[in-house]
Write a protein that holds these residues in place. Structure first.
Motif, short mmCIF file in Angstrom:
data_model
loop_
_atom_site.label_atom_id
_atom_site.label_comp_id
_atom_site.label_asym_id
_atom_site.label_seq_id
_atom_site.Cartn_x
_atom_site.Cartn_y
_atom_site.Cartn_z
N TYR A 35 0.90 -1.10 0.05
CA TYR A 35 -0.09 -0.08 -0.13
C TYR A 35 1.01 1.30 -0.03
O TYR A 35 2.10 1.08 0.49
N LEU A 43 -4.43 6.07 2.05
CA LEU A 43 -3.94 4.67 1.82
C LEU A 43 -4.59 4.06 0.50
O LEU A 43 -5.71 3.97 0.32
N ILE A 45 -4.02 0.70 -2.53
CA ILE A 45 -3.55 -0.40 -2.57
C ILE A 45 -2.63 -0.44 -4.03
O ILE A 45 -3.13 0.12 -4.87
N ILE A 56 -3.66 -8.76 -7.77
CA ILE A 56 -4.07 -7.30 -7.89
C ILE A 56 -2.66 -6.42 -8.14
O ILE A 56 -1.85 -6.45 -7.46
N GLU A 58 -2.82 -2.65 -8.98
CA GLU A 58 -3.89 -1.56 -9.28
C GLU A 58 -3.42 -0.34 -10.13
O GLU A 58 -3.21 0.74 -9.63
N PHE A 90 3.60 0.89 2.59
CA PHE A 90 3.31 -0.17 3.80
C PHE A 90 3.08 -1.40 3.03
O PHE A 90 2.47 -1.69 2.14
N LEU A 97 -8.05 -13.68 2.17
CA LEU A 97 -8.22 -12.35 1.31
C LEU A 97 -9.14 -11.31 1.88
O LEU A 97 -10.30 -11.62 2.21
N GLY A 98 -8.73 -9.97 1.89
CA GLY A 98 -9.64 -8.99 2.36
C GLY A 98 -9.87 -8.82 3.64
O GLY A 98 -10.80 -8.35 3.96
N GLU A 99 -9.17 -9.53 4.50
CA GLU A 99 -9.65 -9.88 6.04
C GLU A 99 -8.45 -9.39 6.86
O GLU A 99 -7.53 -10.29 6.84
N ARG A 100 -8.58 -8.71 8.21
CA ARG A 100 -7.67 -8.64 9.18
C ARG A 100 -6.26 -8.62 8.81
O ARG A 100 -5.21 -9.62 8.80
N TYR A 101 -5.97 -7.36 8.04
CA TYR A 101 -4.42 -7.18 7.51
C TYR A 101 -3.60 -6.79 8.90
O TYR A 101 -4.13 -6.35 9.83
N PHE A 103 0.01 -4.92 9.21
CA PHE A 103 0.86 -4.08 8.68
C PHE A 103 2.26 -4.17 9.09
O PHE A 103 2.50 -4.32 10.25
N GLY A 104 3.10 -3.77 8.16
CA GLY A 104 4.46 -3.65 8.82
C GLY A 104 4.72 -2.06 9.01
O GLY A 104 3.45 -1.27 9.29
N SER A 105 5.55 -1.53 9.61
CA SER A 105 5.77 -0.20 10.21
C SER A 105 5.79 0.72 9.17
O SER A 105 6.01 1.84 9.42
#
Lengths: 112, 112
Positions: A35, A43, A45, A56, A58, A90, A97-101, A103-105
């Motif tokens: 992202y 944000l 994608i 994907i 984008e 990020f 897919l599409g749930e509860r990502y 993330f890195g810092s």
């Protein structure tokens, strides 16, 4: 242990250079994402990979090339950097897919 | 295009008060999620609500979803200074388009 780790955390580079950002996750997730967060915190994608397969893209300029050597890694290579590429990038991962990502810092890229 | 838009863009309240943030979106969704982002950090998943659910709770968080109005709200009760962060809603449109599209975010400041 960091679940999703990105390196480097900061990257300052000149226009026209080529740079890479690395991402690794130790969660055993099947899907990874890139992202871009702009200066207004929006944000968007860029890419999504599921089990090393691109699912994907984008409409990102082809100067950006993701590479997933295995499902735990998703790297981002950027050619011919432009001023407009300055942002925070990020990496994230999820089991579904599409749930509860998770993330890195983030990697703050500044192009000068 | 932006899928979700949070309202308000910024909110300041006294510690101990409740904070409510709203999110509107444009398309049909499979689920809606809320994330928190502390300054200079990655996003952290807070809660997921599916399109067939109307309300969900997690600790001091309460999320509602009204699919007829294409809107969601996040309520944080008994706010604490540590709740100071930006809060984003994100929507997943489901099969064939499994990716999270993030809203514009609400900047929440808790005044001690």
């Amino acid at each position: 242990d960091t679940a999703v780790s990105q390196t480097p955390k900061y990257l300052v580079t000149q226009m026209g250079n080529d740079k890479s950002i690395k991402c690794e996750q130790n969660l055993g997730h099947d899907t990874m994402y890139w992202y871009k967060q702009d200066s207004k915190k929006f944000l968007k994608i860029m890419f999504s990979y599921n089990n090393k397969e691109l699912i994907i893209n984008e409409t990102v300029p082809n100067r950006f090339s993701p590479k997933s050597p295995d499902k735990a890694h998703l790297n981002l290579h950027i050619n011919s950097l432009e001023l407009g590429d300055s942002a925070v990038y990020f990496c994230a991962s999820s089991q579904l897919l599409g749930e509860r990502y998770t993330f890195g810092s983030g990697t703050r890229l500044t192009v000068v | 295009s932006q899928q979700g838009e949070e309202d308000p863009q910024a909110l300041s309240i006294q510690e101990g008060e409740n904070a409510t943030m709203n999110c509107s979106y444009k398309t049909s969704i499979n689920n809606l999620q809320w994330y928190r982002q502390n300054s200079g950090r990655g996003l952290v998943h807070l809660i997921l609500i599916r399109s067939n659910e109307r309300e969900k709770h997690s600790g001091r968080l309460r999320v509602t979803l009204d699919t007829s109005k294409k809107s969601s709200s996040l309520l944080i009760t008994a706010s604490r200074a540590a709740d100071t962060a930006s809060y984003f809603c994100a929507t997943d449109e489901g099969v064939g388009n499994e990716k999270l599209t993030f809203g514009t975010g609400t900047r929440l400041t808790i005044i001690p």
